[in-house]
Design an enzyme around this catalytic site. Structure first.
Site, short mmCIF file in Angstrom:
data_model
loop_
_atom_site.label_atom_id
_atom_site.label_comp_id
_atom_site.label_asym_id
_atom_site.label_seq_id
_atom_site.Cartn_x
_atom_site.Cartn_y
_atom_site.Cartn_z
CB CYS A 1 15.22 40.05 -14.11
SG CYS A 1 14.21 39.94 -12.85
NE ARG B 1 12.96 32.41 -7.47
CZ ARG B 1 12.06 33.49 -7.44
NH1 ARG B 1 11.78 33.53 -6.15
NH2 ARG B 1 12.03 34.22 -8.19
CD GLN C 1 8.83 34.93 -10.75
OE1 GLN C 1 9.88 35.31 -11.29
NE2 GLN C 1 8.65 35.35 -9.46
CG HIS D 1 11.21 42.99 -16.75
ND1 HIS D 1 11.17 41.73 -17.24
CD2 HIS D 1 11.80 42.67 -15.59
CE1 HIS D 1 11.74 40.72 -16.63
NE2 HIS D 1 11.88 41.39 -15.43
CE LYS E 1 8.87 44.54 -1.13
NZ LYS E 1 9.28 43.15 -1.05
CG HIS F 1 11.75 43.90 -11.67
ND1 HIS F 1 12.40 42.80 -12.35
CD2 HIS F 1 12.65 44.78 -11.17
CE1 HIS F 1 13.84 43.29 -12.36
NE2 HIS F 1 13.80 44.43 -11.53
#
Length: 635
Positions: free
Chosen positions: A329, A358, A376, A380, A459, A505
């Site tokens: 992002c 991560r 991923q 956006h 979301k 997103h």
């Protein structure tokens, strides 16, 4: 006089305080036999709980969904009792219910599945004894005294607030527990221990490693058998096992939790991304790419440094601290802000196949499903507030097309404002209604998950369903009111004034590695023709035909197909069997007859064989199948 009101509105009166069993028995003996607990004024409690005032009661029977969880919780206690009777030095920690079963973490000598038979035999003895589950409450001080020789229970009790603590006892076994439980152990008739693994106490590698024994339980032996068959099928489809057999990917100690994709795995990977890119071009997306390492200051600005720092990998370059990105992002925000935007530029749909890292604990790593390095399929979408519904609708229709290509259905879940959030009530209401409006326009059922939105916006989560009817949360559509504010992202409206841009997103595959693993299990390694790493295997029946087979291979490859020739000096039957074990969709046998007539004998994985097919007809059929991305290998 105690008045009991039932869900249908009927009322029964009792002269003295009844317990749930007596309430059930007052209706029928059969209901009493099948009742396991009750909801007392919407609180789930034991069936033996006494009712001392007018109340609403719903009896929980073996047919209710809540009953299965209670049964499994009780089965965990019975398993713990059995383990303690067999392993005298064992120390209990916790034993919760999980999806499809239960587990108990126990500090004990290592056990294997070979030990399950004797543990299950002891469990059956306890079940057969029909030991009642009895509840009692004690003070925290008394609880500490009771468990003075059990360090794990002491630690748990010390973490609890002062007040009363509940214990449950069956026979000579007592455990710390909130409950509720089934009336007696005799309800536990259909159960099975399923696996054992290691687990650190409180998920901390500094603590002792425990034995985590898993099991499951049902009220009905037929349901248990059905579930065990499901587990057996899931084991056959395990993506780690299939991926290794098909030479798709591997893991190595030199990079824990970071997959290595082999040549055949990359064929599938690239085919997936080619499809993804084609669909996104049609849907009006542009593709971007941002660096995987960015300055600490950017992560402070985005809020990740304060809220996600423990999961980030960092490094020092030229005495400046950088972080390897855990999310795409912030880089996307920099790209939007590189130049001014007009309302005429919006919506702007910017996608990115971004490599992120991560730090996950080693104990939770799980093949491609839980890794430390993954891609991923982010996007956006920058828009005006009036465009929210149309853009969400566009993402849902794109998801339907893309999931449909793999034979996957999906369900939708709308998560609303949590307690801790940013933004005004008006902003949240408009954002939530935008999502809700899109869902209603799209059609189909969706559930509301109250208070489970992100702190920066509501979301929609997309849960796909695979061939075994398991659900996986893959896609997500998140409205974000935080990053546009933090990065001061604007557009010039038709009034020639600055306005804050609205951003969502979204991912569809989610983690591409994880989606890859899901597809392996969904198809059980038998990928459709368009996705298979090797689409066609050519089997010359002798060495003299190898050169001709190579010529056929070249012609097929010129059309973009993935082809292999098996020129080993093995029998034809063995070659066919080996090709089937590799799940190659189309197996072609080439003998003198086929060479002379320029025809092909084509075998599919389901055993169907077509003789004497012309090469042109075969090629036309295969190319049509691949172009249409059919799920079957029909040509």
């Amino acid at each position: 006089m105690i008045n009991i009101t039932f869900p249908d509105g009927s009322i029964k009166c009792f002269e003295s305080p009844p317990d749930g069993f007596e309430v059930a028995q007052s209706i029928s003996a059969g209901l009493a036999r099948n009742s396991v607990a009750m909801k007392l004024n919407d609180q789930l409690v034991d069936l033996k709980t006494e009712i001392h005032e007018d109340s609403e009661v719903k009896l929980i029977t073996t047919r209710d969904s809540e009953a299965l969880e209670i049964l499994r919780h009780s089965a965990a206690h019975v398993m713990a009792q059995a383990v303690l009777s067999l392993y005298k030095d064992a120390q209990l920690t916790i034993g919760p219910v999980v999806k499809d079963g239960f587990y108990y973490d126990i500090d004990m000598e290592p056990v294997s599945e070979d030990d399950f038979l004797r543990i299950e035999a002891e469990m059956r003895k306890i079940a057969k004894a029909k030991l009642p589950f009895s509840r009692r409450t004690v003070s925290k001080a008394d609880a500490l005294d009771f468990y003075k020789d059990e360090p794990y229970k002491l630690e748990m009790i010390n973490d609890l607030q002062d007040g009363t603590i509940s214990f449950y006892t069956q026979g000579d076994f007592t455990d710390l527990c909130r409950g509720p439980h089934i009336p007696h152990t005799g309800f536990i008739k259909a159960f099975k221990l399923t696996k054992v693994s290691g687990a650190y106490w409180r998920a901390d590698q500094k603590n002792a490693q425990l034995q985590r024994i898993y099991g499951t339980a049902f009220f009905d032996k037929k349901e248990l058998k059905k579930h065990l068959n499901f587990l057996e099928e899931a084991k056959k489809r395990n993506h780690r096992k299939v991926g290794r057999a098909l030479e798709l990917f591997s893991f190595h100690d030199e990079a824990p939790g970071m997959p290595f994709f082999h040549a055949k795995g990359m064929e599938i990977w690239n085919t997936l991304l080619d499809y993804w890119r084609a669909e996104h071009r049609i849907a009006g997306y542009v593709e971007t790419k941002t660096p995987i390492m960015l300055d600490r200051k950017l992560w402070e600005k985005s809020g990740h440094w304060d809220n996600y720092r423990e999961n980030m990998y960092t490094t020092i370059v030229d005495e400046q601290e950088y972080a390897i990105k855990p999310m795409n992002c912030p880089g996307g925000m920099l790209l939007y802000d590189i130049k001014p935007h007009s309302y005429k530029d919006l919506p702007l749909r910017a996608s990115e196949i971004g490599l992120v890292h991560r730090h996950e604990m080693s104990g939770v790593l799980n093949g491609l499903f839980r890794v430390r390095s993954f891609h991923q399929d982010d996007a956006h979408i920058f828009m005006t507030s009036d465009q929210i519904e149309d853009e969400i609708l566009g993402v849902l229709r794109l998801a339907e097309r893309m999931y449909g290509a793999f034979g996957l259905r999906f369900r939708m879940e709308l998560s609303t404002r949590p307690e801790k959030s940013i933004g005004t009530d008006q902003e949240w209401e408009k954002a939530t209604e935008g999502l809700r409006g899109a869902l209603q326009t799209y059609g189909g059922e969706y559930t509301i998950n109250e208070g489970d939105g992100a702190f920066y916006g509501p979301k929609i989560d997309l849960h796909i369903e695979d061939a075994l009817e398991r659900t996986w949360q893959c896609g997500t559509i998140q409205l974000d009111m935080a990053l546009p504010e933090r990065f001061d992202l604007n557009y010039i409206g038709s009034d020639n004034e600055k306005h804050r841009v609205v951003m969502i997103h979204r991912t569809l595959f989610g983690s591409i590695e994880r989606f890859f693993g899901i597809l392996i299990e969904h198809f059980a390694g038998k990928f459709p023709l368009w996705l298979a790493p090797i689409q066609i295997e050519l089997l010359p029946i002798n060495d003299e035909l190898t050169a001709y087979a190579s010529t056929v291979k070249t012609e097929l490859e010129r059309s973009g197909l993935r082809v292999e020739v098996d020129d080993r000096t093995e029998s034809l039957n063995k070659k066919i069997r080996d090709a089937q074990l590799k799940y190659i969709p189309l197996i072609i046998t080439i003998g003198p007859k086929e060479r002379d007539a320029e025809t092909l004998s084509v075998r599919t994985l389901d055993g169907e064989v077509r003789y004497g097919m012309s090469q042109k007809k075969f090629l036309d059929g295969v190319l049509a199948n691949v172009k249409e991305r059919r799920l079957s290998a029909e040509i």
